[in-house]
Enzyme design. Structure first.
Site, short mmCIF file in Angstrom:
data_model
loop_
_atom_site.label_atom_id
_atom_site.label_comp_id
_atom_site.label_asym_id
_atom_site.label_seq_id
_atom_site.Cartn_x
_atom_site.Cartn_y
_atom_site.Cartn_z
N GLU A 1 4.46 -10.75 13.01
CA GLU A 1 3.66 -11.37 14.06
C GLU A 1 3.77 -12.90 13.99
O GLU A 1 3.95 -13.56 15.00
CB GLU A 1 2.21 -10.93 13.87
CG GLU A 1 1.39 -11.09 15.13
CD GLU A 1 -0.03 -10.60 14.89
OE1 GLU A 1 -0.26 -9.88 13.90
OE2 GLU A 1 -0.89 -10.96 15.71
N ARG B 1 0.81 -1.22 0.00
CA ARG B 1 0.00 0.00 0.00
C ARG B 1 0.84 1.27 0.00
O ARG B 1 0.33 2.36 -0.27
CB ARG B 1 -1.02 -0.02 1.14
CG ARG B 1 -2.21 -0.93 0.79
CD ARG B 1 -3.27 -0.91 1.86
NE ARG B 1 -2.78 -1.40 3.13
CZ ARG B 1 -2.71 -2.69 3.47
NH1 ARG B 1 -3.12 -3.61 2.64
NH2 ARG B 1 -2.25 -3.05 4.64
P1 AMP Z 1 3.88 -2.34 11.14
O1 AMP Z 1 5.06 -3.09 10.61
O2 AMP Z 1 3.26 -3.00 12.33
O3 AMP Z 1 4.18 -0.88 11.40
O4 AMP Z 1 2.74 -2.41 10.04
C1 AMP Z 1 2.74 -1.57 8.97
C2 AMP Z 1 2.14 -2.19 7.76
O5 AMP Z 1 1.00 -2.99 8.03
C3 AMP Z 1 1.69 -1.11 6.82
O6 AMP Z 1 2.22 -1.42 5.56
C4 AMP Z 1 0.18 -1.14 6.82
O7 AMP Z 1 -0.28 -1.13 5.49
C5 AMP Z 1 -0.19 -2.44 7.50
N1 AMP Z 1 -1.13 -2.25 8.63
C6 AMP Z 1 -0.85 -2.46 9.94
N2 AMP Z 1 -1.92 -2.25 10.72
C7 AMP Z 1 -2.92 -1.88 9.89
C8 AMP Z 1 -4.30 -1.52 10.09
N3 AMP Z 1 -4.88 -1.48 11.30
N4 AMP Z 1 -5.03 -1.19 8.99
C9 AMP Z 1 -4.46 -1.21 7.76
N5 AMP Z 1 -3.19 -1.56 7.52
C10 AMP Z 1 -2.42 -1.89 8.56
#
Ligand code: AMP
Length: 179
Positions: free
Chosen positions: A98, A61
């Site tokens: 995760e 995205r």
């Molecule tokens: P992180 O590595 O946990 O910071 O996750 C970031 C990635 O996960 C980004 O590329 C987001 O597109 C996706 N992401 C994480 N949480 C969400 C959420 N609640 N809604 C949409 N996309 C999410």
């Protein structure tokens, strides 16, 4: 157009892709021409004087707005992709997700010492993916790295997680993770 309006129009989809996740769906705001123009301009305004040469988008995205941002800034676009998707020689970084490990890659000649880089993703959640992207871009010895996201999920401490990386982070909207 205001940030508040934009925030209101991000669609929250409960239990996607699995139970307990409040998915922030940005397709609703990028489909609106006025909102699309507004968010690109607002995101870009922070960097107009920074001499950005490349905007790096994180699959998938991050690919939605990164090329538009690059155009606004007179910079080029560089993709960071999941393992096995880029055709030429790559360098990579693996990081813990995760469930299990993930690997991201970039073309080894995509960036160099003259580049001032803006890394973009749609959402900053825990900061894990962004930290991996920063590590990957660092391997190419760029001059400076900035980070931006459309949405910062408050409550997951992504910004704190990235503190040690010593990069400037800017996010257009703050949204509570459970909102
Ligand atoms: P992180 O590595 O946990 O910071 O996750 C970031 C990635 O996960 C980004 O590329 C987001 O597109 C996706 N992401 C994480 N949480 C969400 C959420 N609640 N809604 C949409 N996309 C999410």
């Amino acid at each position: 157009m205001t940030i508040e309006q934009l925030k209101k129009d991000v669609r929250n989809v409960p239990d996607f892709p699995k139970k307990g996740i409040q998915f922030k769906d940005i397709t609703t705001i990028v489909a609106n021409p006025e909102e699309l123009r507004f968010m690109c301009k607002q995101l870009a305004d922070v960097y107009r004087q920074k001499g950005i040469t490349k905007v790096v988008g994180i699959e998938s995205r991050g690919f939605i707005l990164a090329p538009a941002l690059a155009m606004e800034l007179g910079a080029g676009f560089v993709p960071v992709r999941k393992h096995g998707k880029l055709p030429y020689e790559t360098i990579e970084v693996s990081y813990e997700k995760e469930y299990g490990m993930d690997t991201i890659q970039i073309h080894k000649d995509a960036l160099g010492p003259d580049d001032v880089v803006l890394i973009h993703d749609d959402i900053l959640a825990t900061g894990g993916s962004m930290q991996a992207a920063i590590a990957l871009v660092r391997k190419l010895d760029v001059k400076k790295i900035y980070v931006n996201c459309l949405i910062e999920l408050i409550g997951l401490n992504g910004r704190e997680y990235l503190q040690g990386e010593n990069v400037d982070i800017d996010c257009l909207m703050e949204i509570e993770v459970d909102e």
